[in-house]
Design a protein around this motif. Sequence first.
Motif, PDB file in Angstrom:
ATOM      1  N   UNK A  59       0.832  -1.209   0.000  1.00  0.00           N
ATOM      2  CA  UNK A  59       0.000   0.000   0.000  1.00  0.00           C
ATOM      3  C   UNK A  59       0.865   1.257   0.000  1.00  0.00           C
ATOM      4  N   UNK A  60       1.919   1.253   0.791  1.00  0.00           N
ATOM      5  CA  UNK A  60       2.792   2.433   0.851  1.00  0.00           C
ATOM      6  C   UNK A  60       3.509   2.633  -0.476  1.00  0.00           C
ATOM      7  N   UNK A  61       3.956   1.546  -1.109  1.00  0.00           N
ATOM      8  CA  UNK A  61       4.631   1.669  -2.396  1.00  0.00           C
ATOM      9  C   UNK A  61       3.658   2.157  -3.472  1.00  0.00           C
ATOM     10  N   UNK A  62       2.442   1.656  -3.468  1.00  0.00           N
ATOM     11  CA  UNK A  62       1.425   2.109  -4.419  1.00  0.00           C
ATOM     12  C   UNK A  62       1.190   3.612  -4.274  1.00  0.00           C
ATOM     13  N   UNK A  63       1.053   4.058  -3.053  1.00  0.00           N
ATOM     14  CA  UNK A  63       0.835   5.480  -2.769  1.00  0.00           C
ATOM     15  C   UNK A  63       2.030   6.326  -3.221  1.00  0.00           C
ATOM     16  N   UNK A  64       3.241   5.850  -2.936  1.00  0.00           N
ATOM     17  CA  UNK A  64       4.448   6.602  -3.304  1.00  0.00           C
ATOM     18  C   UNK A  64       4.623   6.675  -4.822  1.00  0.00           C
ATOM     19  N   UNK A  65       4.277   5.607  -5.530  1.00  0.00           N
ATOM     20  CA  UNK A  65       4.366   5.622  -7.000  1.00  0.00           C
ATOM     21  C   UNK A  65       3.399   6.655  -7.560  1.00  0.00           C
ATOM     22  N   UNK A  66       2.196   6.688  -7.028  1.00  0.00           N
ATOM     23  CA  UNK A  66       1.229   7.668  -7.520  1.00  0.00           C
ATOM     24  C   UNK A  66       1.716   9.096  -7.252  1.00  0.00           C
ATOM     25  N   UNK A  72      -1.570   5.404 -10.887  1.00  0.00           N
ATOM     26  CA  UNK A  72      -1.712   4.299  -9.939  1.00  0.00           C
ATOM     27  C   UNK A  72      -1.211   3.000 -10.561  1.00  0.00           C
ATOM     28  N   UNK A  73      -0.483   2.258  -9.776  1.00  0.00           N
ATOM     29  CA  UNK A  73       0.016   0.944 -10.185  1.00  0.00           C
ATOM     30  C   UNK A  73      -0.362  -0.049  -9.094  1.00  0.00           C
ATOM     31  N   UNK A  74      -0.920  -1.180  -9.493  1.00  0.00           N
ATOM     32  CA  UNK A  74      -1.184  -2.246  -8.534  1.00  0.00           C
ATOM     33  C   UNK A  74       0.138  -2.904  -8.160  1.00  0.00           C
ATOM     34  N   UNK A  75       0.319  -3.144  -6.862  1.00  0.00           N
ATOM     35  CA  UNK A  75       1.564  -3.717  -6.357  1.00  0.00           C
ATOM     36  C   UNK A  75       1.234  -4.876  -5.424  1.00  0.00           C
ATOM     37  N   UNK A  76       1.966  -5.957  -5.586  1.00  0.00           N
ATOM     38  CA  UNK A  76       1.937  -7.079  -4.651  1.00  0.00           C
ATOM     39  C   UNK A  76       3.338  -7.192  -4.073  1.00  0.00           C
ATOM     40  N   UNK A  77       3.436  -7.323  -2.763  1.00  0.00           N
ATOM     41  CA  UNK A  77       4.723  -7.519  -2.090  1.00  0.00           C
ATOM     42  C   UNK A  77       4.687  -8.884  -1.418  1.00  0.00           C
ATOM     43  N   UNK A  78       5.740  -9.656  -1.615  1.00  0.00           N
ATOM     44  CA  UNK A  78       5.859 -10.983  -1.002  1.00  0.00           C
ATOM     45  C   UNK A  78       7.275 -11.173  -0.471  1.00  0.00           C
ATOM     46  N   UNK A  79       7.376 -11.886   0.659  1.00  0.00           N
ATOM     47  CA  UNK A  79       8.695 -12.106   1.254  1.00  0.00           C
ATOM     48  C   UNK A  79       9.378 -13.341   0.656  1.00  0.00           C
ATOM     49  N   UNK A  80      10.652 -13.467   0.980  1.00  0.00           N
ATOM     50  CA  UNK A  80      11.458 -14.559   0.421  1.00  0.00           C
ATOM     51  C   UNK A  80      10.864 -15.929   0.732  1.00  0.00           C
ATOM     52  N   UNK A  81      10.452 -16.143   1.988  1.00  0.00           N
ATOM     53  CA  UNK A  81       9.928 -17.458   2.371  1.00  0.00           C
ATOM     54  C   UNK A  81       8.723 -17.842   1.518  1.00  0.00           C
ATOM     55  N   UNK A  82       7.844 -16.896   1.268  1.00  0.00           N
ATOM     56  CA  UNK A  82       6.674 -17.168   0.439  1.00  0.00           C
ATOM     57  C   UNK A  82       7.094 -17.464  -1.003  1.00  0.00           C
ATOM     58  N   UNK A 159     -10.968 -12.427 -11.890  1.00  0.00           N
ATOM     59  CA  UNK A 159     -10.042 -11.856 -10.902  1.00  0.00           C
ATOM     60  C   UNK A 159     -10.646 -10.626 -10.216  1.00  0.00           C
ATOM     61  N   UNK A 160     -11.934 -10.446 -10.348  1.00  0.00           N
ATOM     62  CA  UNK A 160     -12.609  -9.283  -9.756  1.00  0.00           C
ATOM     63  C   UNK A 160     -12.282  -9.180  -8.266  1.00  0.00           C
ATOM     64  N   UNK A 161     -11.909  -7.971  -7.861  1.00  0.00           N
ATOM     65  CA  UNK A 161     -11.599  -7.724  -6.458  1.00  0.00           C
ATOM     66  C   UNK A 161     -10.203  -8.109  -6.038  1.00  0.00           C
ATOM     67  N   UNK A 162      -9.402  -8.558  -6.981  1.00  0.00           N
ATOM     68  CA  UNK A 162      -8.031  -8.983  -6.688  1.00  0.00           C
ATOM     69  C   UNK A 162      -7.029  -8.202  -7.531  1.00  0.00           C
ATOM     70  N   UNK A 163      -5.835  -8.103  -7.029  1.00  0.00           N
ATOM     71  CA  UNK A 163      -4.706  -7.724  -7.872  1.00  0.00           C
ATOM     72  C   UNK A 163      -4.127  -9.041  -8.353  1.00  0.00           C
ATOM     73  N   UNK A 164      -3.860  -9.130  -9.638  1.00  0.00           N
ATOM     74  CA  UNK A 164      -3.269 -10.332 -10.223  1.00  0.00           C
ATOM     75  C   UNK A 164      -2.164  -9.899 -11.178  1.00  0.00           C
ATOM     76  N   UNK A 165      -1.004 -10.508 -11.049  1.00  0.00           N
ATOM     77  CA  UNK A 165       0.103 -10.186 -11.949  1.00  0.00           C
ATOM     78  C   UNK A 165       0.888 -11.462 -12.220  1.00  0.00           C
ATOM     79  N   UNK A 166       1.257 -11.654 -13.478  1.00  0.00           N
ATOM     80  CA  UNK A 166       1.852 -12.911 -13.930  1.00  0.00           C
ATOM     81  C   UNK A 166       3.328 -12.739 -14.255  1.00  0.00           C
ATOM     82  N   UNK A 167       4.113 -13.763 -13.898  1.00  0.00           N
ATOM     83  CA  UNK A 167       5.545 -13.788 -14.189  1.00  0.00           C
ATOM     84  C   UNK A 167       5.899 -15.151 -14.777  1.00  0.00           C
TER      85      UNK A 167
END
Length: 181
Positions: A59-66, A72-82, A159-167
């Motif tokens: 959320x903070x990164x999304x706000x800072x990008x804007x 606005x850019x959708x952002x997902x953050x995940x940690x190494x373990x995940x 994917x309604x209601x979700x952020x989804x991004x593919x790699x």
Amino acid sequence: MTMYAALLRGINVGGNRKIPMAGLRALLEDLGHEGVRTYLQSGQAVFAAGGGDEESLAARLTEAIEERFGFTVDVIVRDHAYLRAVAEACPFPSAELEGRQLHVTYFSAPVDASRFAEIDRAARLPEEFRLGDRVLYLYAPNGLGRSQLATDLARPRLTKGLIATTRNWNTVVKLVELTRE
């Protein structure tokens, strides 16, 4: 400090929503993160953070990008373990496939299989998908660009209601490596 990956959705595609990677690195550093690195131009950054959780960091990164870039850019953050767990849980033989044949869609929240019940899986063989922990694994033997199943899965109502991004799988593996603590 925990290592995280930030996955930005839909930047630097077709000349739209441009975020230079040097600008993204500077932004993350301005937010107080350490060990900031970016990977490719398509919106992956890794960083170390001492506080917060995945949702608040996103959320903070999304706000800072804007604030900095004006959109606005959708952002997902995940940690190494995940990220490591996602790679290890892959239901397809990743070691035997090319990176362009295997993709992971990261979701902002858990998804239920019922979202995808309308998809005729048999009609799309040999393409297949499986759900995991806030991810969808897609096997597309001819690549994502030619995948009919990927087109089916990308329908907005699924994917309604979700952020989804593919790699692609190469990026999935690289993010595990880059976030190693």
